[in-house]
Design an enzyme around this catalytic site. Structure first.
Site, PDB file in Angstrom:
ATOM      1  N   GLU A  53       0.808  -1.213   0.000  1.00 31.02           N
ATOM      2  CA  GLU A  53       0.000   0.000   0.000  1.00 31.02           C
ATOM      3  C   GLU A  53       0.848   1.273   0.000  1.00 31.02           C
ATOM      4  O   GLU A  53       1.662   1.505   0.890  1.00 31.02           O
ATOM      5  CB  GLU A  53      -0.931  -0.007   1.216  1.00 31.02           C
ATOM      6  CG  GLU A  53      -1.744   1.251   1.398  1.00 31.02           C
ATOM      7  CD  GLU A  53      -2.753   1.469   0.298  1.00 31.02           C
ATOM      8  OE1 GLU A  53      -2.873   2.629  -0.152  1.00 31.02           O
ATOM      9  OE2 GLU A  53      -3.418   0.497  -0.103  1.00 31.02           O
ATOM     10  N   THR A 102      -6.102   1.342  -5.387  1.00 29.88           N
ATOM     11  CA  THR A 102      -5.628  -0.031  -5.199  1.00 29.88           C
ATOM     12  C   THR A 102      -6.366  -1.015  -6.091  1.00 29.88           C
ATOM     13  O   THR A 102      -5.758  -1.911  -6.694  1.00 29.88           O
ATOM     14  CB  THR A 102      -5.780  -0.461  -3.729  1.00 29.88           C
ATOM     15  OG1 THR A 102      -5.029   0.426  -2.896  1.00 29.88           O
ATOM     16  CG2 THR A 102      -5.271  -1.883  -3.519  1.00 29.88           C
ATOM     17  N   HIS A 134      -1.236   3.373   4.610  1.00 25.73           N
ATOM     18  CA  HIS A 134      -2.324   4.042   3.896  1.00 25.73           C
ATOM     19  C   HIS A 134      -2.510   5.444   4.486  1.00 25.73           C
ATOM     20  O   HIS A 134      -2.420   5.632   5.689  1.00 25.73           O
ATOM     21  CB  HIS A 134      -3.610   3.239   4.030  1.00 25.73           C
ATOM     22  CG  HIS A 134      -4.673   3.625   3.047  1.00 25.73           C
ATOM     23  ND1 HIS A 134      -5.296   4.856   3.059  1.00 25.73           N
ATOM     24  CD2 HIS A 134      -5.223   2.941   2.010  1.00 25.73           C
ATOM     25  CE1 HIS A 134      -6.177   4.918   2.078  1.00 25.73           C
ATOM     26  NE2 HIS A 134      -6.159   3.775   1.425  1.00 25.73           N
ATOM     27  N   HIS A 144       0.110   2.372  -5.700  1.00 24.09           N
ATOM     28  CA  HIS A 144      -0.113   3.725  -6.223  1.00 24.09           C
ATOM     29  C   HIS A 144       0.732   4.701  -5.410  1.00 24.09           C
ATOM     30  O   HIS A 144       1.427   4.299  -4.473  1.00 24.09           O
ATOM     31  CB  HIS A 144      -1.602   4.121  -6.181  1.00 24.09           C
ATOM     32  CG  HIS A 144      -2.240   3.962  -4.834  1.00 24.09           C
ATOM     33  ND1 HIS A 144      -1.991   4.821  -3.771  1.00 24.09           N
ATOM     34  CD2 HIS A 144      -3.111   3.047  -4.350  1.00 24.09           C
ATOM     35  CE1 HIS A 144      -2.682   4.447  -2.712  1.00 24.09           C
ATOM     36  NE2 HIS A 144      -3.369   3.367  -3.029  1.00 24.09           N
TER      37      HIS A 144
END
Length: 617
Positions: free
Chosen positions: A252, A295, A410, A470
């Site tokens: 993540e 995601t 995150h 990402h």
């Protein structure tokens, strides 16, 4: 006309305030490149076209209803403006209509949303207080009157003429109108934030109808395009991992700029990954190609080697399409396929999409022991997630294909002090400061995974694919991030910061760092070749990253294009090496190729064209 103004001052007052607010907020919020007076003028007056239409409709109402109408319109459009301003702060994007389908995920986003709200946001709504007071008090100096259409035809005609002139004026902006099909910043600049939603509604209707009108003939141009840019995969490595288990980990928000880097005190940010890449294929120039689905978009690329959509998330909008995914190809080879993610199964519609992709099992939050002690931010901590997931992997029938989605790193990057292996970075941005300890925690979770794989005896017969899903630090924090990277982040360097790590580890194979320019869409064909799967079973826009004759090319979802020679972004062509600005002609070829890539991939998804593919099941 002066008399018309005098009779409807309350309307003009509300319209004028909202127009001014829209211009100020749009100018300060959106990252728009405006280089000419005409562009600035068009940008300033574009919202007026929409506002004139909406507010003038109120003139047809009874006078007792006009003030509430103008207040409600002002409130509704302020909410649209404010929502986009808040969203843009972190994600540098506009909220599209398909994103409203994802609103059911809002409960899971509460931590992120609260992080984006600022105290000064109350200024967005101060004018509504004034309008509300005037709505109740009804001062004589702000009158309302009904404008009967038959008696005011000339006035309505004039409003229509002004609206038409503004819209036509927007078409006079000749600065590469065809070169920003997928760039919402450019669309906002040309249309304005309110007209954007009219345009988005049009797109929504037209794209939804494409499936009904699609046929086999639509494949011709797409196949020609795919054949034109197809390259033969690396024959020496073809099938070297055939029959091996596959563990694919979505790390993540991990970006490449943290790899092999240290904090000021010398602490490594990713010590385990740094060691792992010495014995792995490490692709150092892979770019984030995700769109609004973040995601889930990257999962889609890893499974299909097609681009995500520019609006919304494929997992939501086209979950029931026919695809030719990697999972199904592995199912045909006798693999057990499963996904592990400690979140609700309905999040991003995974319970529907995963079945369509061919996953035989989905281990969602109900499969994990989640408590307050082992959770932070978005949920189960990565180390606990890995340890609990390993209990399922030990029992999985072999060969297996397992995808694991981590959560700890995150936004907004929260982590308990006892879990921090390194200190936060000292920055004026809390997001930038907190990012590094959470990355380090995810790195430690990867170490735990490899150690447990070795202890269980699964390591030697498993190929590992670790990738950043990402970006982690949004452009809104680049000024503070520049303190860490040590340089001013210009537009071309901002593109390079979109790189995410991709590590493919095959036990027993010698490691190598690969500098090929590519994207997440290229991971699947690389893996297909290593696993000895036939390419004919799939429709892939990506190309083997290990192929000898592969050229360097990647297109991002906003239309930005990067090669080893050029970077095209934000309406500017840069030299990829020294960052100098080049003539647009230097980017034309790569740009055209990138546009076609996105257009053809979109056609497949919107038209559900895989059903016409001769090798689809």
């Amino acid at each position: 006309m002066i008399n018309f103004y005098q009779q409807h001052k309350f309307m003009w007052f509300c319209l004028g305030i909202l127009w001014l607010k829209t211009f100020v907020v749009s100018s300060l919020t959106f990252d728009l490149t405006i280089n000419q007076f005409l562009e600035a003028l068009i940008f300033a007056v574009n919202p007026l076209a929409f506002l004139l239409v909406v507010f003038s409709l109120g003139l047809l109402l009874k006078t007792s209803r006009q003030r509430p109408y103008y207040f409600i319109v002002s409130l509704f459009l302020t909410i649209i403006l404010y929502s986009n301003a808040v969203y843009y702060r972190e994600f540098t994007d506009i909220i599209t209509l398909p994103m409203l389908v994802m609103s059911g995920n809002a409960g899971d986003l509460s931590t992120s949303v609260l992080e984006l709200v600022n105290g000064y946001d109350m200024l967005f709504f101060l004018d509504l207080v004034v309008i509300g007071i005037f709505m109740v008090k009804k001062p004589n100096f702000l009158p309302v009157n009904k404008a009967i259409f038959k008696k005011s035809k000339s006035k309505y005609a004039l409003i229509a003429l002004v609206v038409a002139t503004i819209i036509a004026g927007g078409q006079l902006d000749s600065t590469n109108k065809d070169t920003d099909t997928f760039n919402r910043d450019q669309i906002i600049k040309n249309l304005g934030v309110y007209n954007f939603y009219v345009y988005d509604a049009y797109l929504h209707l037209t794209t939804n109808s494409q499936t009904a009108f699609a046929d086999r003939d639509d494949w011709d141009l797409i196949e020609d395009h795919l054949d034109k840019y197809h390259v033969e995969p690396n024959t020496e490595l073809s099938g070297v991992a055939e029959g091996m288990n596959v563990v694919m980990v979505s790390m993540e928000s991990v970006e490449s700029f943290v790899i092999n880097e240290t904090m000021e005190n010398g602490d490594e940010i990713t010590p385990f990954l740094n060691d792992l890449i010495e014995d792995s294929f490490y692709f150092e120039n892979i770019y984030d190609q995700s769109g609004q689905g973040k995601t889930s978009d990257t999962e889609f690329m890893m499974s299909n080697s097609m681009y995500p959509l520019g609006r919304g998330a494929v997992f939501h909008t086209h979950a029931e399409n026919e695809y030719a995914p990697l999972q199904r190809g592995l199912n045909n080879k006798g693999y057990f396929t499963a996904s592990y993610h400690a979140n609700d199964e309905t999040f991003y519609n995974r319970n529907v999409m995963y079945k369509n992709l061919g996953y035989e099992r989905y281990y969602d939050i109900d499969s994990y022991d989640v408590t307050e002690e082992n959770s932070v931010g978005w949920g189960l901590k990565d180390i606990d997630f890995i340890e609990q997931s390993m209990e399922y992997l030990k029992q999985a029938p072999q060969p297996f294909f397992a995808t694991l989605l981590t959560l700890t790193n995150h936004f907004p990057y929260e982590l308990d002090p006892e879990d921090q292996y390194i200190d936060p970075f000292e920055s004026e941005s809390d997001i930038v400061s907190r990012y590094f300890p959470t990355v380090r925690y995810t790195d430690e979770a990867m170490r735990v995974m490899f150690e447990e794989m070795k202890e269980t005896g699964l390591y030697e017969n498993t190929i590992f694919v670790l990738y950043g899903d990402h970006y982690g630090i949004a452009e809104s924090h680049y000024e503070e991030l520049s303190e860490f990277v040590g340089y001013e982040i210009t537009d071309d360097k901002a593109r390079k910061l979109d790189r995410v790590p991709v590590i493919i580890h095959v036990p027993g194979l010698e490691g190598e760092t690969i500098d090929a320019v590519g994207g997440q869409i290229d991971v699947m064909p690389t893996l297909v070749n290593l696993l000895g799967i036939s390419e004919d079973e799939h429709v892939m826009f990506g190309r083997d990253l290990l192929a000898e004759k592969r050229d360097d090319f990647v297109v991002q979802r906003d239309g930005s294009v990067i090669t080893d020679e050029i970077i095209y972004t934000k309406d500017t062509c840069f030299d990829a090496v020294d960052g100098s600005v080049l003539a647009m002609e230097s980017c034309t070829g790569a740009y055209d190729r990138g546009q076609n890539e996105l257009i053809y991939s979109d056609k497949i998804i919107y038209g559900d064209l895989i059903r016409f593919h001769e090798n689809s099941e």
